[in-house]
Design a protein around this motif. Structure first.
Motif, PDB file in Angstrom:
ATOM      1  N   GLU A 217       0.724  -1.093  -0.085  1.00 35.73           N
ATOM      2  CA  GLU A 217      -0.072  -0.188  -0.014  1.00 35.73           C
ATOM      3  C   GLU A 217       0.970   1.212  -0.048  1.00 35.73           C
ATOM      4  N   ALA A 218       1.976   1.058   0.880  1.00 33.19           N
ATOM      5  CA  ALA A 218       2.640   2.399   0.996  1.00 33.19           C
ATOM      6  C   ALA A 218       3.472   2.704  -0.331  1.00 33.19           C
ATOM      7  N   GLU A 219       3.952   1.488  -1.137  1.00 35.20           N
ATOM      8  CA  GLU A 219       4.493   1.862  -2.567  1.00 35.20           C
ATOM      9  C   GLU A 219       3.483   2.284  -3.302  1.00 35.20           C
ATOM     10  N   CYS A 220       2.374   1.878  -3.657  1.00 39.16           N
ATOM     11  CA  CYS A 220       1.222   2.348  -4.174  1.00 39.16           C
ATOM     12  C   CYS A 220       1.035   3.905  -4.126  1.00 39.16           C
ATOM     13  N   GLN A 221       1.027   4.445  -2.722  1.00 34.52           N
ATOM     14  CA  GLN A 221       0.838   5.752  -2.648  1.00 34.52           C
ATOM     15  C   GLN A 221       2.200   6.536  -2.777  1.00 34.52           C
ATOM     16  N   GLU A 222       3.271   6.072  -2.798  1.00 34.40           N
ATOM     17  CA  GLU A 222       4.438   6.804  -2.948  1.00 34.40           C
ATOM     18  C   GLU A 222       4.578   6.993  -4.706  1.00 34.40           C
ATOM     19  N   ILE A 223       4.063   5.838  -5.399  1.00 27.75           N
ATOM     20  CA  ILE A 223       3.999   5.900  -6.914  1.00 27.75           C
ATOM     21  C   ILE A 223       3.052   7.029  -7.239  1.00 27.75           C
ATOM     22  N   GLN A 224       1.889   6.923  -6.834  1.00 28.49           N
ATOM     23  CA  GLN A 224       0.748   7.698  -7.031  1.00 28.49           C
ATOM     24  C   GLN A 224       1.145   9.167  -6.974  1.00 28.49           C
ATOM     25  N   SER A 225       1.883   9.376  -5.909  1.00 30.20           N
ATOM     26  CA  SER A 225       2.334  10.851  -5.368  1.00 30.20           C
ATOM     27  C   SER A 225       2.969  11.512  -6.350  1.00 30.20           C
ATOM     28  N   GLN A 226       3.761  10.587  -7.472  1.00 31.79           N
ATOM     29  CA  GLN A 226       4.547  11.038  -8.508  1.00 31.79           C
ATOM     30  C   GLN A 226       3.908  11.957  -9.297  1.00 31.79           C
ATOM     31  N   SER A 227       2.373  11.923  -9.478  1.00 32.00           N
ATOM     32  CA  SER A 227       1.759  12.392 -10.432  1.00 32.00           C
ATOM     33  C   SER A 227       1.580  13.979 -10.120  1.00 32.00           C
ATOM     34  N   THR A 228       1.776  14.380  -8.669  1.00 31.37           N
ATOM     35  CA  THR A 228       1.861  15.639  -8.289  1.00 31.37           C
ATOM     36  C   THR A 228       3.182  16.464  -8.643  1.00 31.37           C
ATOM     37  N   SER A 229       4.184  15.628  -8.866  1.00 35.35           N
ATOM     38  CA  SER A 229       5.414  16.132  -9.173  1.00 35.35           C
ATOM     39  C   SER A 229       5.606  16.964 -10.188  1.00 35.35           C
ATOM     40  N   THR A 230       6.442  17.943 -10.208  1.00 39.81           N
ATOM     41  CA  THR A 230       6.591  18.869 -11.509  1.00 39.81           C
ATOM     42  C   THR A 230       7.339  18.320 -12.360  1.00 39.81           C
ATOM     43  N   ARG A 231       7.954  17.272 -11.898  1.00 38.05           N
ATOM     44  CA  ARG A 231       8.979  16.398 -12.789  1.00 38.05           C
ATOM     45  C   ARG A 231       8.184  15.698 -13.676  1.00 38.05           C
ATOM     46  N   ALA A 232       6.929  15.071 -13.389  1.00 41.53           N
ATOM     47  CA  ALA A 232       6.136  14.236 -14.148  1.00 41.53           C
ATOM     48  C   ALA A 232       5.645  15.011 -15.626  1.00 41.53           C
TER      49      ALA A 232
END
Ligand SMILES: O=C(O)CCC(=O)C(=O)O
Ligand SMILES: [Fe+2]
Length: 320
Positions: A112-127
Motif C-alpha cells: 500500500e505504501a509503495e502504491c501511494q508513493e508512486i501515485q504521489s509522483q503525479s503531483t511532481s513537477t518532474r512528471a
C-alpha cells in the motif's frame, strides 16, 4: 503454434449482417468489427481449467514459453508464492488468469505504501502530464489522464519489474501513471506499437500494469479482454464471461501484446471499462520492448540516472 494476424481490411458492414451505416457523403462508416476484426476461426484460446485450484510455477512458466523466457523459480516457489517477503510482510503470489494467450496476475506486487508513493509522483513537477493519449487516437477513445515519469522517480517499480521479469532496464518504456475518474475509460485497443514507430525499441513484448487503488466489483474500471473467457461456477450451473481483472490495490496484471519475435498477438485486444465509482482508479504501467528503448518524456529522462537507485532499491528489498 500459428496465430495468424487478423488485421486484414474488410468492407464495413454491421456486425448483425445488416446494411452498413453511411456517413454524410454516403460512404460506409467503419464499425468496431472493421477496426478490431474478430479472431479467425480456429485461433488458439485456452482459458484456465476450472477444475484446478491453482497452477504450479512450472505450469505457469510453460504458458509463457512463446512470449518471454524468464526463470520464475529465482524468486517464486513451486506454489507460485514469492520467496522474499515485501516490506510490510506480505508476499507476492502469481495467479494464472488465462493459459493461451498467457495472462497473469501478481498479487501483492506493491505494498500500500509503495502504491501511494508512486501515485504521489503525479503531483511532481518532474512528471509530464498528457490528457487522453493513445497510439491509435482515431480508433480508440481514451478519457483518462496520464503522467510520464522519470525512471529515477519510481525505483521501487523498476526493482520489482526487474525482479519479476529479469529484463534489462534499457528495454523498459517510460513508466506511466494513469488516473480514471468517474465516467472515464480506455476503449478497445491493442498495446502493440504501430509499424511506423518500431524504430524505437521494436515491438512492445510485455505489458506490466499495476493497480494503485482498488475499485469495487460492478463499479467498472476493470481491465477486460474481448476474446478471452473466464468461467464462473455457481451452485448448479456454470457460465463464462469476458476475462476481467478488477483493480485491486497492489496487484499487477501481466500480458503480452506480441510474441517473443515481435509478431503482434491480436488475442490481447483489451480495454479499461468505463468507471462507475466515485473514487478514481489509478494505475502505473510499464511496457517491455524487444530492444533498448530511448525514452522520449519527460525531457532528460534516462535509464542511466535510475540504475544506481534501482540497484539500491533491489538491495533494500532483499533481491540482490
Ligand atoms: O487501465 C486499464 O485497465 C488498462 C489500460 C491500458 O490498457 C493501457 O493504458 O494501455
Ligand atoms: Fe492497453
Amino acid at each position: 503454434m500459428v496465430i495468424p494476424s487478423t488485421k486484414t481490411p474488410s468492407s464495413p458492414t454491421t456486425s448483425d449482417g445488416g446494411q452498413p451505416k453511411l456517413d454524410k457523403w454516403g460512404l460506409p462508416v467503419a464499425t468496431l468489427d472493421d477496426i478490431f476484426p474478430p479472431l479467425p476461426p480456429g485461433t488458439e484460446l485456452i482459458p484456465i481449467d476450472l477444475s484446478k485450484d491453482s497452477y504450479s510455477l512450472s505450469e505457469i512458466q510453460r504458458c509463457l514459453a512463446d512470449h518471454i523466457s524468464i526463470d520464475l523459480s529465482r524468486f517464486f516457489d513451486e506454489s507460485a508464492n514469492g520467496k522474499i517477503p515485501n516490506q510490510d510482510g506480505s508476499t507476492m503470489k502469481i495467479r494464472l488468469l488465462h493459459q493461451s494467450p498467457p495472462v497473469l496476475a501478481v498479487e501483492n506486487f506493491l505494498t500500500e505504501a509503495e502504491c501511494q508513493e508512486i501515485q504521489s509522483q503525479s503531483t511532481s513537477t518532474r512528471a509530464h502530464q498528457v490528457d487522453s493519449a493513445t497510439f491509435r487516437g482515431s480508433l480508440s477513445t481514451r478519457t483518462s489522464t496520464s503522467w510520464f515519469c522519470h525512471y529515477s522517480d519510481v525505483p521501487v517499480l523498476l526493482a520489482k519489474a526487474h525482479h519479476l521479469l529479469d529484463i534489462p532496464l534499457e528495454t523498459m518504456e517510460e513508466p506511466q501513471i494513469v488516473r480514471y475518474g468517474r465516467g472515464q475509460e480506455f476503449s478497445w485497443h491493442y498495446d502493440e506499437v504501430p509499424s511506423s514507430q518500431l524504430d524505437n525499441g521494436g515491438q512492445r513484448l510485455a505489458t506490466l500494469l499495476v493497480y494503485l487503488t482498488s475499485v469495487p466489483e460492478n463499479k467498472g474500471g476493470g481491465t477486460t479482454f474481448r476474446d478471452l473467457r473466464q468461467h464462473q461456477n455457481n451452485h448448479s450451473s456454470s457460465s463464462s464471461t469476458e476475462l476481467v481483472m478488477q483493480p485491486q490495490q497492489g496487484s499487477a496484471l501481466l500480458f503480452f501484446p506480441a510474441f517473443a519475435d515481435g509478431r503482434p498477438d491480436d488475442r490481447t485486444l483489451h480495454k479499461s471499462h468505463v468507471m462507475d465509482w466515485t473514487d478514481p482508479k489509478w494505475i502505473v504501467q510499464m511496457w517491455v520492448h524487444q530492444y533498448p528503448y530511448n525514452p522520449v518524456l519527460p525531457a532528460g529522462n534516462t535509464h542511466e540516472a535510475a540504475r544506481p537507485l534501482m540497484e539500491d532499491m533491489s538491495r533494500k528489498l532483499g533481491y540482490s
